[in-house]
Design a protein around this motif. Structure first.
Motif, PDB file in Angstrom:
ATOM      1  N   ASP A  75       0.721  -1.182  -0.034  1.00 47.51           N
ATOM      2  CA  ASP A  75      -0.014  -0.326  -0.016  1.00 47.51           C
ATOM      3  C   ASP A  75       0.840   1.112   0.026  1.00 47.51           C
ATOM      4  O   ASP A  75       0.217   2.332  -0.520  1.00 47.51           O
ATOM      5  CB  ASP A  75      -0.878  -0.120   1.148  1.00 47.51           C
ATOM      6  CG  ASP A  75      -0.159  -0.168   2.578  1.00 47.51           C
ATOM      7  OD1 ASP A  75       0.781  -0.515   2.491  1.00 47.51           O
ATOM      8  OD2 ASP A  75      -0.967  -0.128   3.599  1.00 47.51           O
ATOM      9  N   THR A  76       2.210   1.156   0.383  1.00 47.26           N
ATOM     10  CA  THR A  76       2.835   2.696   0.414  1.00 47.26           C
ATOM     11  C   THR A  76       4.374   2.430  -0.134  1.00 47.26           C
ATOM     12  O   THR A  76       4.870   1.000   0.200  1.00 47.26           O
ATOM     13  CB  THR A  76       3.113   2.852   1.869  1.00 47.26           C
ATOM     14  OG1 THR A  76       3.862   2.002   2.587  1.00 47.26           O
ATOM     15  CG2 THR A  76       1.466   3.262   2.587  1.00 47.26           C
ATOM     16  N   LEU A 133       0.300   0.047  -4.768  1.00 46.75           N
ATOM     17  CA  LEU A 133      -1.093   0.588  -5.189  1.00 46.75           C
ATOM     18  C   LEU A 133      -1.314   1.754  -5.667  1.00 46.75           C
ATOM     19  O   LEU A 133      -1.882   1.891  -6.704  1.00 46.75           O
ATOM     20  CB  LEU A 133      -2.195   0.216  -3.989  1.00 46.75           C
ATOM     21  CG  LEU A 133      -2.660  -1.333  -3.856  1.00 46.75           C
ATOM     22  CD1 LEU A 133      -3.358  -1.505  -2.363  1.00 46.75           C
ATOM     23  CD2 LEU A 133      -3.222  -1.756  -4.928  1.00 46.75           C
ATOM     24  N   SER A 134      -0.769   2.728  -5.038  1.00 41.85           N
ATOM     25  CA  SER A 134      -0.736   4.134  -5.472  1.00 41.85           C
ATOM     26  C   SER A 134       0.089   4.455  -6.913  1.00 41.85           C
ATOM     27  O   SER A 134      -0.623   5.399  -7.495  1.00 41.85           O
ATOM     28  CB  SER A 134      -0.411   5.053  -4.530  1.00 41.85           C
ATOM     29  OG  SER A 134       1.035   4.990  -4.082  1.00 41.85           O
ATOM     30  N   ASN A 135       0.730   3.507  -7.286  1.00 45.29           N
ATOM     31  CA  ASN A 135       1.564   3.736  -8.396  1.00 45.29           C
ATOM     32  C   ASN A 135       0.728   3.020  -9.820  1.00 45.29           C
ATOM     33  O   ASN A 135       1.311   2.837 -10.645  1.00 45.29           O
ATOM     34  CB  ASN A 135       2.979   3.300  -8.359  1.00 45.29           C
ATOM     35  CG  ASN A 135       3.749   4.270  -7.295  1.00 45.29           C
ATOM     36  OD1 ASN A 135       3.099   5.326  -7.030  1.00 45.29           O
ATOM     37  ND2 ASN A 135       4.829   3.746  -6.749  1.00 45.29           N
ATOM     38  N   VAL A 136      -0.117   2.153  -9.399  1.00 49.99           N
ATOM     39  CA  VAL A 136      -0.740   1.264 -10.223  1.00 49.99           C
ATOM     40  C   VAL A 136      -1.622   2.352 -11.464  1.00 49.99           C
ATOM     41  O   VAL A 136      -2.373   2.993 -10.873  1.00 49.99           O
ATOM     42  CB  VAL A 136      -1.911   0.419  -9.520  1.00 49.99           C
ATOM     43  CG1 VAL A 136      -2.631  -0.409 -10.858  1.00 49.99           C
ATOM     44  CG2 VAL A 136      -1.170  -0.702  -8.797  1.00 49.99           C
ATOM     45  N   PRO A 137      -1.349   2.312 -12.833  1.00 46.15           N
ATOM     46  CA  PRO A 137      -2.114   2.806 -13.742  1.00 46.15           C
ATOM     47  C   PRO A 137      -3.515   2.640 -13.702  1.00 46.15           C
ATOM     48  O   PRO A 137      -3.900   1.572 -13.418  1.00 46.15           O
ATOM     49  CB  PRO A 137      -1.398   2.602 -14.918  1.00 46.15           C
ATOM     50  CG  PRO A 137      -0.211   1.668 -14.688  1.00 46.15           C
ATOM     51  CD  PRO A 137      -0.293   1.300 -13.317  1.00 46.15           C
ATOM     52  N   ASP A 138      -4.135   3.485 -13.985  1.00 49.01           N
ATOM     53  CA  ASP A 138      -5.621   3.344 -13.944  1.00 49.01           C
ATOM     54  C   ASP A 138      -6.045   2.818 -15.320  1.00 49.01           C
ATOM     55  O   ASP A 138      -5.794   3.649 -16.555  1.00 49.01           O
ATOM     56  CB  ASP A 138      -6.592   4.666 -13.626  1.00 49.01           C
ATOM     57  CG  ASP A 138      -7.896   4.456 -13.796  1.00 49.01           C
ATOM     58  OD1 ASP A 138      -8.381   3.321 -13.644  1.00 49.01           O
ATOM     59  OD2 ASP A 138      -8.539   5.413 -13.747  1.00 49.01           O
ATOM     60  N   LYS A 139      -6.577   1.596 -15.453  1.00 48.92           N
ATOM     61  CA  LYS A 139      -6.743   0.944 -16.818  1.00 48.92           C
ATOM     62  C   LYS A 139      -8.395   0.876 -16.942  1.00 48.92           C
ATOM     63  O   LYS A 139      -8.887  -0.079 -17.388  1.00 48.92           O
ATOM     64  CB  LYS A 139      -6.423  -0.263 -16.742  1.00 48.92           C
ATOM     65  CG  LYS A 139      -4.727  -0.325 -17.402  1.00 48.92           C
ATOM     66  CD  LYS A 139      -4.184  -1.595 -17.486  1.00 48.92           C
ATOM     67  CE  LYS A 139      -4.599  -2.412 -18.685  1.00 48.92           C
ATOM     68  NZ  LYS A 139      -3.838  -3.545 -19.074  1.00 48.92           N
ATOM     69  N   SER A 140      -9.101   1.818 -16.357  1.00 49.22           N
ATOM     70  CA  SER A 140     -10.585   1.810 -16.222  1.00 49.22           C
ATOM     71  C   SER A 140     -11.269   2.295 -17.496  1.00 49.22           C
ATOM     72  O   SER A 140     -12.306   2.239 -17.646  1.00 49.22           O
ATOM     73  CB  SER A 140     -11.321   2.402 -15.164  1.00 49.22           C
ATOM     74  OG  SER A 140     -10.877   3.885 -14.974  1.00 49.22           O
ATOM     75  N   SER A 141     -10.553   2.592 -18.575  1.00 48.66           N
ATOM     76  CA  SER A 141     -11.062   3.002 -19.667  1.00 48.66           C
ATOM     77  C   SER A 141     -11.370   1.892 -20.793  1.00 48.66           C
ATOM     78  O   SER A 141     -10.451   1.757 -21.681  1.00 48.66           O
ATOM     79  CB  SER A 141     -10.195   4.342 -20.447  1.00 48.66           C
ATOM     80  OG  SER A 141      -8.944   3.653 -20.648  1.00 48.66           O
ATOM     81  N   VAL A 142     -12.334   1.411 -20.545  1.00 43.14           N
ATOM     82  CA  VAL A 142     -12.673   0.288 -21.531  1.00 43.14           C
ATOM     83  C   VAL A 142     -14.132   0.441 -21.990  1.00 43.14           C
ATOM     84  O   VAL A 142     -14.566  -0.490 -22.763  1.00 43.14           O
ATOM     85  CB  VAL A 142     -12.580  -1.175 -20.859  1.00 43.14           C
ATOM     86  CG1 VAL A 142     -11.270  -1.351 -20.237  1.00 43.14           C
ATOM     87  CG2 VAL A 142     -13.740  -0.956 -19.578  1.00 43.14           C
TER      88      VAL A 142
END
Length: 124
Positions: free
Chosen positions: A26-27, A50-59
């Motif tokens: 988490d940190t 987790l905070s560095n995980v790219p957002d892949k929610s554009s589907v």
């Protein structure tokens, strides 16, 4: 983390197989501690914050291709416990654009339509 229906069990396991190579924390401080621990024990594993995980929610475009095809995003067939809500972003990252279909014929049809990551309920 578990599939919403037993018929998706193998497909979910295959989709999440890639994440087994990662230790998710988490940190950045936790990542540093874990990395040092793993290095001391000569264990090769990537640490993902987790905070560095790219957002892949554009589907959105992918969802439009799935309409009426009997297909689902793998993410949509996974149930994540409320206690593990922080993992939702990581799970979305690993399975974001993967699609599950009932059979090989539907998988082939979707691939011809440009859907790249398609697997069947039996994991193929």
């Amino acid at each position: 983390i578990k599939p919403i229906n037993a018929k998706y069990d193998i497909a979910v396991k295959v989709s999440l197989q890639k994440c087994l190579k990662f230790l998710i924390v988490d940190t950045p401080d936790s990542a540093q501690i874990c990395s040092e621990f793993l290095k001391e024990r000569q264990i090769t594993m990537d640490v993902l914050v987790l905070s560095n995980v790219p957002d892949k929610s554009s589907v959105l475009g992918l969802i439009q291709k799935l309409r009426g095809q009997g297909a689902s995003l793998v993410y949509d067939v996974i149930e994540i416990s409320r206690k593990e809500a922080l993992l939702e972003r990581a799970v979305r990252y690993f399975v974001g654009d993967k699609v599950v279909v009932p059979d090989f014929q539907k998988a082939a049809d979707l691939q011809r339509k440009g859907v790249k990551e398609v697997l069947t309920e039996d994991g193929t």
